[in-house]
Write an enzyme that holds these catalytic residues in place. Structure first.
Site, PDB file in Angstrom:
ATOM      1  N   HIS A 119       0.803  -1.235   0.000  1.00 36.16           N
ATOM      2  CA  HIS A 119       0.000   0.000   0.000  1.00 36.16           C
ATOM      3  C   HIS A 119       0.835   1.285   0.000  1.00 36.16           C
ATOM      4  O   HIS A 119       0.292   2.362  -0.248  1.00 36.16           O
ATOM      5  CB  HIS A 119      -0.930   0.042   1.212  1.00 36.16           C
ATOM      6  CG  HIS A 119      -1.970  -1.026   1.232  1.00 36.16           C
ATOM      7  ND1 HIS A 119      -2.835  -1.241   0.183  1.00 36.16           N
ATOM      8  CD2 HIS A 119      -2.286  -1.956   2.178  1.00 36.16           C
ATOM      9  CE1 HIS A 119      -3.639  -2.258   0.492  1.00 36.16           C
ATOM     10  NE2 HIS A 119      -3.324  -2.707   1.687  1.00 36.16           N
TER      11      HIS A 119
HETATM   12 ZN   LIG Z   1      -4.222  -7.032   3.148  1.00 34.49          ZN
END
Ligand SMILES: [Zn+2]
Length: 339
Positions: A119
């Site tokens: 992320h």
């Molecule tokens: Zn995850």
């Protein structure tokens, strides 16, 4: 280390290590335990902005100040902590140390359970991720002129890796995840396809909440093997977060060790060089058993029954039909959007 109540706990990996040790995995003739190294500044800057690396370095020394503009909020998902820069350099460097061994031909596959921090964005931390080791690895491989297939089977969309290679056809990113309308980070619909030369090289399979083994295996088989056959990568990079597991407290997929064995065995059967990482996974027992199993699949040894889920959930009736219907849509849209 994050605060005590943070879900990304170091004991996740200790359980995997202890299980593999007890099963004799590390004395197997094909097993090698590598020492991590710190990633270099230049390697980290392959993906991250220099100002962001400076901010993380400063937060690492002085975590009490406000770094929220860099995605490091004290009470957010990714709070600053003392030593975070050095810890993140080691997490990233462990992936790169494995990658180096694979590129040198000394290993067929390397696995870094601490990595897969998919992320993290160019200039901000996100979703427990500070430096994006899978994106850094893919970028360094692309810089060597290699065609890279990145397959992300974490329950969350691999948004940071997709973003880093959105405009190139040199890195194909495929993410199978829980539909972003129902889960962080909210992205990963099939119409996120890439731009310019990268059009069709970002592939998203947005699965409905409740996706169980039969639906998951069908989606994987319909998307990943055909696209990799068409793409013909030089190397495979995988993010193997185990938060799609049915016992995971943060997600709503219902995948078991059995579907994971199907998927990871397929990775292992391809002839590609392979750099593998962990990722999310917040049920300690599911993390322990699944990653231990996946390491044994990489070694090519039989899987002890104790690592498998005894009774994985499989939906029936109207719920079955609804999951299958939505999974078919996800497959059709993903394949239709691909290069
Ligand atoms: Zn995850």
């Amino acid at each position: 280390m994050y605060r005590d109540d943070h879900p990304l706990k170091p004991e996740r990996l200790i359980g995997v290590h202890d299980t593999l040790k007890r099963l004799g995995a590390f004395v197997h003739e094909r097993a090698t335990l590598l020492q991590p190294r710190e990633a270099t500044r230049a390697e980290v800057e392959r993906i991250h902005a220099p100002e962001y690396v400076d901010a993380v370095t400063q937060a690492s020394r002085d975590p009490e100040r406000d770094y929220s503009r860099w995605g490091l909020a004290r009470y957010g998902d990714t709070p600053p902590f003392a030593g975070m820069h050095e810890a993140s350099l080691l997490t990233t460097g462990a992936t790169l140390a494995g990658m180096d061994e694979v590129l040198a031909g000394r290993l067929d596959v390397a696995f870094n359970g601490a990595g897969g921090l998919h992320h993290a964005m160019r200039a901000n931390a996100s979703g427990f991720c500070i430096y994006n080791d899978p994106a850094i690895a893919c970028g360094l491989l692309a810089d060597r002129g290699m065609k890279v297939a990145y397959v992300d089977i974490d329950a969350h969309h691999g948004d940071g890796v997709q973003e880093a290679f959105y405009d190139t056809d040199q890195v194909l990113t495929i993410s199978l995840h829980q539909d972003g309308h129902t889960l962080f980070p909210g992205t990963g619909s099939a119409d996120e396809r890439g731009t310019g030369k990268g059009l069709g090289y970002s592939v998203n399979v947005a699965l409905p909440p409740g996706t169980d083994d039969p639906a998951y295996v069908r989606a994987f088989d319909a998307v990943v093997p055909p696209l990799l056959d068409r793409f013909r990568p030089d190397i495979l990079v995988t993010q193997q977060g185990i938060d799609p597991h049915f016992s995971d407290p943060l997600t709503h997929l219902q995948v078991s060790t059995h579907a994971r064995e199907h998927v990871v065995s397929w990775f292992a059967r391809t002839s590609h060089m392979w750099v593998a990482m962990g990722g999310g996974g917040y049920s300690l027992d599911a993390v322990r058993r699944t990653w231990a199993m996946e390491y044994l699949l990489m070694l090519g040894v039989p899987i002890p029954e104790e690592l498998h889920d005894a009774d994985p959930p499989v939906e029936g009736g109207a719920r079955r039909r609804e999951i299958d219907r939505l999974t078919d849509i996800a497959i059709r849209e993903a394949v239709g959007a691909a290069f």
